[in-house]
Scaffold this active site. Sequence first.
Site, mmCIF file in Angstrom:
data_model
loop_
_atom_site.group_PDB
_atom_site.id
_atom_site.type_symbol
_atom_site.label_atom_id
_atom_site.label_comp_id
_atom_site.label_asym_id
_atom_site.label_seq_id
_atom_site.Cartn_x
_atom_site.Cartn_y
_atom_site.Cartn_z
ATOM 1 C CG MET A 38 -0.313 0.003 1.571
ATOM 2 S SD MET A 38 -0.166 -1.970 0.425
ATOM 3 C CE MET A 38 0.278 -1.328 -0.556
ATOM 4 N N GLY A 39 2.657 2.564 4.503
ATOM 5 C CA GLY A 39 4.152 2.216 5.341
ATOM 6 C C GLY A 39 5.043 2.688 4.457
ATOM 7 N N GLY A 44 7.640 10.851 -1.325
ATOM 8 C CA GLY A 44 6.590 11.119 -2.767
ATOM 9 C C GLY A 44 5.349 10.866 -1.524
ATOM 10 C CG HIS A 45 4.328 7.107 1.232
ATOM 11 N ND1 HIS A 45 5.089 6.569 0.676
ATOM 12 C CD2 HIS A 45 3.220 6.693 1.073
ATOM 13 C CE1 HIS A 45 4.815 5.771 0.649
ATOM 14 N NE2 HIS A 45 3.466 5.447 0.399
ATOM 15 C CD GLN A 162 -4.676 3.006 -4.992
ATOM 16 O OE1 GLN A 162 -4.300 1.904 -4.424
ATOM 17 N NE2 GLN A 162 -3.542 4.177 -4.534
HETATM 18 O O1 PAF Z 1 -1.870 3.569 -2.358
HETATM 19 C C1 PAF Z 1 -0.952 2.287 -1.150
HETATM 20 O O2 PAF Z 1 -0.330 2.389 -0.742
HETATM 21 C C2 PAF Z 1 -2.746 1.810 -1.329
HETATM 22 O O3 PAF Z 1 -3.087 0.912 -2.672
HETATM 23 C C3 PAF Z 1 -3.550 2.211 -0.702
HETATM 24 C C4 PAF Z 1 -4.485 3.369 -1.182
HETATM 25 C C5 PAF Z 1 -2.833 2.821 1.084
HETATM 26 C C6 PAF Z 1 -4.980 1.064 0.081
HETATM 27 O O4 PAF Z 1 -4.197 -0.061 0.816
#
Ligand code: PAF
Length: 302
Positions: A38-39, A44-45, A162
């Site tokens: 989600m930007g 971490g990303h 998730q």
């Molecule tokens: O983890 C996230 O950032 C969001 O839940 C995802 C997996 C991009 C879905 O919008």
Amino acid sequence: MSVATGGAVEVVRTEPALREAIGRARRGGSRIALVPTMGALHEGHLRLVDRARERADFVVVSIFVNPLQFGPSEDLDRYPRTLDRDLALLEERDVHLVFCPDVEVMYPPGAGAVAVVPERGADTLCGASRPGHFRGVLTVVAKLFGLVAPDVAVFGRKDFQQAELIRAMVRDLNMPVVIDVAPVVRDGGGLALSSRNRYLSAGERETALAIPRSLEACARAFLAGERSVPRLRDIVHRGLERAGVRVEYVEIVDPGTLDAAEVAHVGSVCAVAGRVGSTRLIDNVVLGGMLDTDGGDVEPVG
Ligand code: PAF
């Protein structure tokens, strides 16, 4: 529409442009990895991106703040949006393609007749206080899988529930994609990196450190032989409350089912959510080991 950034990364905003770029990669014989985000990217990303590069030749990152996964009183409007900085970071990491659609591209007028609704495991843990959240997550992830058709998709284990629900979706709906789940990345104090950490003041960040510390105490107690779920939960509860974290939940669950464990065993997950000020934070540890240490030296931001 395709947007030049001045570097190697290609940025697309529409479905036809995305399909065109993916088609080119496929025709070139590339194995494709997707990192959905989600930007408001942080280290971490970027570790997910690095992992994706190890698993594929062509790395796609999506940046989309998905309204479907936010409840009416949640932080959709104030969720951080830092697209220029995100693109610069992705360019440095040699990402091939960034998909950053507008809401109307993902949910055009008239859409919404069908969604992915989890039947199990979505009303415990985070789902208990965020009804509909995982329906929103699974729906957007399924759409991204439909658009990109990745061979592999990489998610972070900080969002443990998730990741488990996405694995279940892929299994139960026979989606041809490998789900790869990466360790939690922490800053030097042990706090799990999150886009929401930027909401924390310096004092609140100090308070938030009770989260990894309490999880670590729980992991140590388990390694020392403690198997009682109430006693292990109590260790975490007390650590959080003493520091001033407002506890939303402390649970010990079996990862496959997300059911509360009767007795803790190796592989059970102790998961927590709590609020520090107005910021909601989550974290978890797999019992039988210690906290993930990937990234113990990264900057305490983001
Ligand atoms: O983890 C996230 O950032 C969001 O839940 C995802 C997996 C991009 C879905 O919008």
